[in-house]
Design a protein around this motif. Structure first.
Motif, mmCIF file in Angstrom:
data_model
loop_
_atom_site.group_PDB
_atom_site.id
_atom_site.type_symbol
_atom_site.label_atom_id
_atom_site.label_comp_id
_atom_site.label_asym_id
_atom_site.label_seq_id
_atom_site.Cartn_x
_atom_site.Cartn_y
_atom_site.Cartn_z
ATOM 1 N N ASN A 156 70.619 52.434 -41.619
ATOM 2 C CA ASN A 156 70.430 53.752 -41.017
ATOM 3 C C ASN A 156 69.970 54.789 -42.042
ATOM 4 O O ASN A 156 69.249 55.727 -41.696
ATOM 5 C CB ASN A 156 71.720 54.205 -40.345
ATOM 6 C CG ASN A 156 72.044 53.374 -39.122
ATOM 7 O OD1 ASN A 156 71.152 52.903 -38.409
ATOM 8 N ND2 ASN A 156 73.333 53.169 -38.871
ATOM 9 N N ALA A 157 70.367 54.633 -43.279
ATOM 10 C CA ALA A 157 69.955 55.580 -44.316
ATOM 11 C C ALA A 157 68.451 55.516 -44.558
ATOM 12 O O ALA A 157 67.834 56.500 -44.970
ATOM 13 C CB ALA A 157 70.702 55.301 -45.606
ATOM 14 N N LYS A 158 67.869 54.343 -44.295
ATOM 15 C CA LYS A 158 66.432 54.154 -44.507
ATOM 16 C C LYS A 158 65.648 54.124 -43.196
ATOM 17 O O LYS A 158 64.431 53.905 -43.214
ATOM 18 C CB LYS A 158 66.188 52.843 -45.262
ATOM 19 C CG LYS A 158 66.767 52.827 -46.662
ATOM 20 C CD LYS A 158 66.455 51.514 -47.360
ATOM 21 C CE LYS A 158 67.024 51.491 -48.771
ATOM 22 N NZ LYS A 158 66.739 50.213 -49.469
ATOM 23 N N ASN A 159 66.334 54.316 -42.073
ATOM 24 C CA ASN A 159 65.668 54.243 -40.756
ATOM 25 C C ASN A 159 64.872 52.954 -40.613
ATOM 26 O O ASN A 159 63.732 52.955 -40.130
ATOM 27 C CB ASN A 159 64.759 55.459 -40.532
ATOM 28 C CG ASN A 159 65.540 56.737 -40.369
ATOM 29 O OD1 ASN A 159 66.668 56.739 -39.871
ATOM 30 N ND2 ASN A 159 64.945 57.844 -40.792
ATOM 31 N N THR A 160 65.472 51.870 -41.025
ATOM 32 C CA THR A 160 64.772 50.591 -41.086
ATOM 33 C C THR A 160 65.571 49.512 -40.356
ATOM 34 O O THR A 160 66.800 49.469 -40.451
ATOM 35 C CB THR A 160 64.544 50.168 -42.547
ATOM 36 O OG1 THR A 160 63.730 51.158 -43.192
ATOM 37 C CG2 THR A 160 63.847 48.829 -42.631
#
Length: 121
Positions: A73-77
């Motif tokens: 979630n921190a990288k939207n990946t």
């Protein structure tokens, strides 16, 4: 504007592995479900795997036990680890995400451009 960019496709022998990645960028307040779909030649698009915002997962029966979906979630990946690949896994794989661009906007579906996965000896 939201963009989804996939990477990691390619040619692999039967029994091999590949890892797909899909990074979302642009105006993003939050992302709900993220998923992978595929379309094989002359077939309808089908769901491969989906992961919710709470990291609950669901898989197509044909890939259960071989594929693993995960997200950062921190990288939207979102990722798709594909093991024990079979020729019938050959398809264009598409990333999908339900994105809320702003705090007060509705959630909209976004799609990546697709990445080719070919399983062949």
């Amino acid at each position: 504007q939201v963009q989804l960019v996939e990477s990691g496709g390619g040619l692999v022998q039967p029994g091999g592995s590949l890892r797909l990645s899909c990074a979302a960028s642009g105006s993003i307040f939050s992302i709900n479900d993220m998923g992978w779909y595929r379309r094989a030649p002359e077939k309808e698009r089908e769901l491969v795997a989906v992961i919710t915002g709470g990291s609950n997962t669901n898989y197509a029966g044909s890939v259960k036990g071989r594929f693993t979906i995960s997200r950062d979630n921190a990288k939207n990946t979102v990722y798709l680890q594909m093991n024990s690949l079979k020729p019938e896994d050959t398809a264009v794989y598409y990333c999908n995400a339900g994105v809320r661009p702003f705090w007060n906007s509705a959630v909209s579906d976004y799609w990546g451009q697709g990445t080719q996965v070919t399983v062949s000896s």
